[in-house]
Design an enzyme around this catalytic site. Structure first.
Site, PDB file in Angstrom:
ATOM      1  CG  HIS A 170     -13.104  22.988   6.355  1.00 35.75           C
ATOM      2  ND1 HIS A 170     -12.139  22.495   7.201  1.00 35.75           N
ATOM      3  CD2 HIS A 170     -14.281  22.853   7.002  1.00 35.75           C
ATOM      4  CE1 HIS A 170     -12.711  22.068   8.317  1.00 35.75           C
ATOM      5  NE2 HIS A 170     -14.017  22.275   8.220  1.00 35.75           N
ATOM      6  CE  LYS A 181      17.209  -9.246  -6.468  1.00 39.19           C
ATOM      7  NZ  LYS A 181      17.867 -10.208  -7.368  1.00 39.19           N
ATOM      8  CD  GLU A 193      -9.243  23.156   5.164  1.00 41.84           C
ATOM      9  OE1 GLU A 193      -9.555  24.361   5.093  1.00 41.84           O
ATOM     10  OE2 GLU A 193      -9.609  22.407   6.095  1.00 41.84           O
ATOM     11  CB  ILE A 239       0.148  10.674  -6.704  1.00 43.29           C
ATOM     12  CG1 ILE A 239       0.078  11.133  -5.235  1.00 43.29           C
ATOM     13  CG2 ILE A 239       0.984  11.643  -7.523  1.00 43.29           C
ATOM     14  CD1 ILE A 239      -0.534  12.500  -5.027  1.00 43.29           C
ATOM     15  CG  ASP A 252      -5.956  -6.062   0.206  1.00 43.81           C
ATOM     16  OD1 ASP A 252      -4.929  -6.695   0.485  1.00 43.81           O
ATOM     17  OD2 ASP A 252      -6.035  -4.812   0.196  1.00 43.81           O
ATOM     18  CB  CYS A 260     -13.646  24.673  10.991  1.00 45.42           C
ATOM     19  SG  CYS A 260     -15.304  24.004  11.167  1.00 45.42           S
ATOM     20  CB  SER A 268      -0.912  -0.029   1.222  1.00 45.25           C
ATOM     21  OG  SER A 268      -0.136  -0.082   2.388  1.00 45.25           O
ATOM     22  CE  LYS A 270      11.216 -14.504  -8.977  1.00 46.69           C
ATOM     23  NZ  LYS A 270      11.268 -15.232 -10.256  1.00 46.69           N
ATOM     24  N   PRO A 271       8.455  -9.157  -7.109  1.00 46.45           N
ATOM     25  CG  PRO A 271       9.033  -7.824  -5.273  1.00 46.45           C
ATOM     26  CD  PRO A 271       9.597  -8.453  -6.513  1.00 46.45           C
TER      27      PRO A 271
HETATM   28  N1  GLN Z   1     -16.062  20.732  16.269  1.00 41.83           N
HETATM   29  C1  GLN Z   1     -16.490  21.932  15.627  1.00 41.83           C
HETATM   30  C2  GLN Z   1     -17.920  21.848  15.125  1.00 41.83           C
HETATM   31  O1  GLN Z   1     -18.471  20.792  14.993  1.00 41.83           O
HETATM   32  C3  GLN Z   1     -15.552  22.305  14.501  1.00 41.83           C
HETATM   33  C4  GLN Z   1     -15.500  21.323  13.378  1.00 41.83           C
HETATM   34  C5  GLN Z   1     -14.351  21.512  12.435  1.00 41.83           C
HETATM   35  O2  GLN Z   1     -13.339  22.118  12.792  1.00 41.83           O
HETATM   36  N2  GLN Z   1     -14.443  20.964  11.239  1.00 41.83           N
HETATM   37  O3  GLN Z   1     -18.525  22.854  14.841  1.00 41.83           O
END
Ligand code: GLN
Length: 543
Positions: free
Chosen positions: A509, A189, A511, A21, A150, A383, A15, A191-192
């Protein structure tokens, strides 16, 4: 293109070889040739989704626009291809069985014995095909989680076998394996890889292309050997050498001919080379920074590399955008105290307090935020990080002693963060939060408006608690300003601090929306604020 083509990515030997990627790189390369693509992950575990999984088990839980809590590989797919994913892009054994059992209970199988073959495999195939019907894609790339052999992934491999039979040339199987280097023998190698392909063959699947993860270059002779033992052409043995950055992989795969080989197998003529100019520019800026900052990531899962995956990748995008090396220093929030905070956070040009759930590490986060606020260090709270900033401000600026979120103290006198009304009636845990994209209106004249340069934005959420509007006026008067509001539900989504160089808390979020093509504006601005902070520090030192 007339018919959707299906690309399956399986993995063998070990794994963590980077199937995600490779899948994301294939998506990037095909998209850069002008095709429409979507990438899907099939996860063999029985949980319905990773939403209820501890980050220690599964790393970060990635949230899509439509509010699905998904595997973190979907984050890679989005970051590489810049194509949003959805619930349909992450299927688990839990979802498959739940759906088959529900149909059985509703009598849809008309008295048949319900079995793995054909009922479970039909459901898997349906979920793969569903994607192409939804988006009319040229290519559907499906990554099969786990490693061949698996027990758990057998039904998925069987579904691939059936689809190959049914779809013929519209289907290609890419198998990722490891070619280890044995230092004692001084040799790579094969073989794997041979064994892994054999295991796949036992399930009736002949891979078309073999991608070999390796730390040393594969010679032509070695490629020929793998080709011979695994029934593929030598050109279909693709070297995947360890790279400096995951973002090098699409270029390396193109140089090795992976996209060409795929197109050949599915008989698609494409004379257009992939347009990777912007990608190359991004990589150049990433690898040639002309400045450097250090940002502290304060969280409670910092020892786990994958727990804050999207945040770390967003810093990479934002760093490249600013041509700046961003060193992310992780700091365990449980270790931060009033007496050591100065030492723990010394030398930082920015502090990010991470999302999270549960009481552990909260007080350390609050202490870190107080330090960032009082010492004018750029701060981003995401958050839970924003919620802690609100608690900190309540306790130390407004003098609301013991102010807290009701998530951590149900009986606090000052519940400045409280459970949302819509959450109070919900009892189960899976998929029950405020999830996915919601609109937010920004206040003109605010820092955040300057950052987004638009009034209406949409960002992804995953939480149950919110800023308690009963305290809104008090906060505003004292300088913590609500600058982003969800008008429909009257929720504070963004706060910023008056008089501080850069202090922003977001309930959503950011991100999850940062990609190579579109680095997130908040991360870009945060990096810039950290660069400015480093500049100020230097000037003070010189004096
Ligand atoms: N625990 C917090 C909530 O439920 C913040 C959640 C988070 O940071 N994603 O509001």
């Amino acid at each position: 293109m007339s018919k959707t083509k299906y690309i399956f990515v399986t993995g063998g030997v070990s794994s963590s070889l980077g199937k995600g990627i490779i899948s994301a790189s294939i998506a990037k390369l095909l998209k850069a040739r002008g095709f429409s693509v979507t990438t899907q992950k099939l996860d063999p575990y029985i949980n319905i989704d990773p939403g209820t999984l501890n980050p220690y088990e599964h790393g970060e839980c990635f949230v899509t626009e439509d509010g699905a809590e998904t595997d973190l590989d979907l984050g890679h797919y989005e970051r590489f291809s810049n194509v949003p994913t959805s619930q349909a892009n992450n299927i688990t054994t839990g979802i498959i069985y739940q759906s088959v059992i529900t149909k059985e209970r509703q009598g849809e199988y008309l008295g048949e014995t319900v079995q793995v073959i054909p009922h479970i495999t039909d459901e898997i195939k349906y979920r793969i095909m569903l994607l192409s019907h939804k988006g009319n894609y040229d290519f559907v790339i499906t990554e099969i989680g786990g490693t061949v052999g698996d027990i758990e992934s057998l039904p998925y491999i069987e579904a691939v076998r059936q689809m190959r039979w049914e779809l013929g040339k519209n289907c290609v199987v890419v198998h990722l394996t490891l070619v280890p280097y044995l230092a004692a023998a001084g040799e790579l190698k094969t073989k794997p890889t041979q064994h892994s392909v054999k295991t796949l063959l036992e399930s009736g699947v002949q891979p078309d292309i073999i991608v070999c993860r390796t730390e040393k270059h594969l010679s032509a002779g070695l490629k020929k050997k793998i080709a011979l033992f695994c029934n593929v052409a030598p050109t279909s043995v693709i070297e995947c050498i360890d790279a400096e950055s995951i973002y090098d992989v699409p270029l390396l795969m193109h140089a090795e001919g992976l996209d060409n080989e795929i197109l050949k197998k599915v008989k698609v003529k494409c004379t257009q080379e992939p347009d990777l100019a912007d990608w190359e520019k991004f990589l150049f800026k990433l690898k040639n920074p002309n400045k450097e900052v250090t940002i502290g990531l304060v969280g409670k899962y910092v020892e786990l590399k994958d727990a804050y995956k999207s945040i770390n990748e967003s810093f990479i995008h934002a760093g490249a955008a600013n041509q700046c090396r961003i060193n992310v220093r992780t700091i365990h929030s449980e270790t931060i105290t009033d007496s050591n905070v100065g030492e723990k956070l010394a030398g930082l040009n920015g502090i990010l307090v991470a999302p999270g759930f549960g009481h552990r590490g909260i007080e350390g986060k609050i202490t870190a935020i107080q330090y960032a606020r009082e010492n004018e260090i750029p701060f981003l709270g995401i958050c839970l990080g924003m919620q802690c900033a609100v608690v900190e401000f309540g306790r130390h600026v407004l003098g609301l002693e013991g102010a807290n979120s009701t998530e951590f103290d149900k009986t606090t006198r000052y519940p400045v963060i409280d459970m949302m009304e819509m959450q109070k009636k919900i009892s189960g845990l899976g998929g029950t939060m405020r999830l996915g994209a919601y609109p937010c209106r920004l206040k003109k004249g605010s820092k955040i408006f300057d950052i987004y340069k638009t009034e209406n934005i949409s960002e992804r959420h995953r939480h149950r608690y919110e800023f308690n509007n009963a305290y809104l006026e008090q906060y505003q008067k004292a300088g913590m300003i609500p600058v982003g509001i969800n008008e429909k539900d009257n929720l504070v989504e963004i706060v910023e601090l008056k008089g501080h160089p850069w202090f922003i808390g977001v309930q959503f979020h950011p991100e999850f929306k940062s990609t190579v093509a579109n680095p997130h504006p908040i991360f870009k601005a945060f990096a810039k604020a950290a660069i400015d902070h480093a500049g100020r520090k230097k000037r003070v030192k010189r004096k």
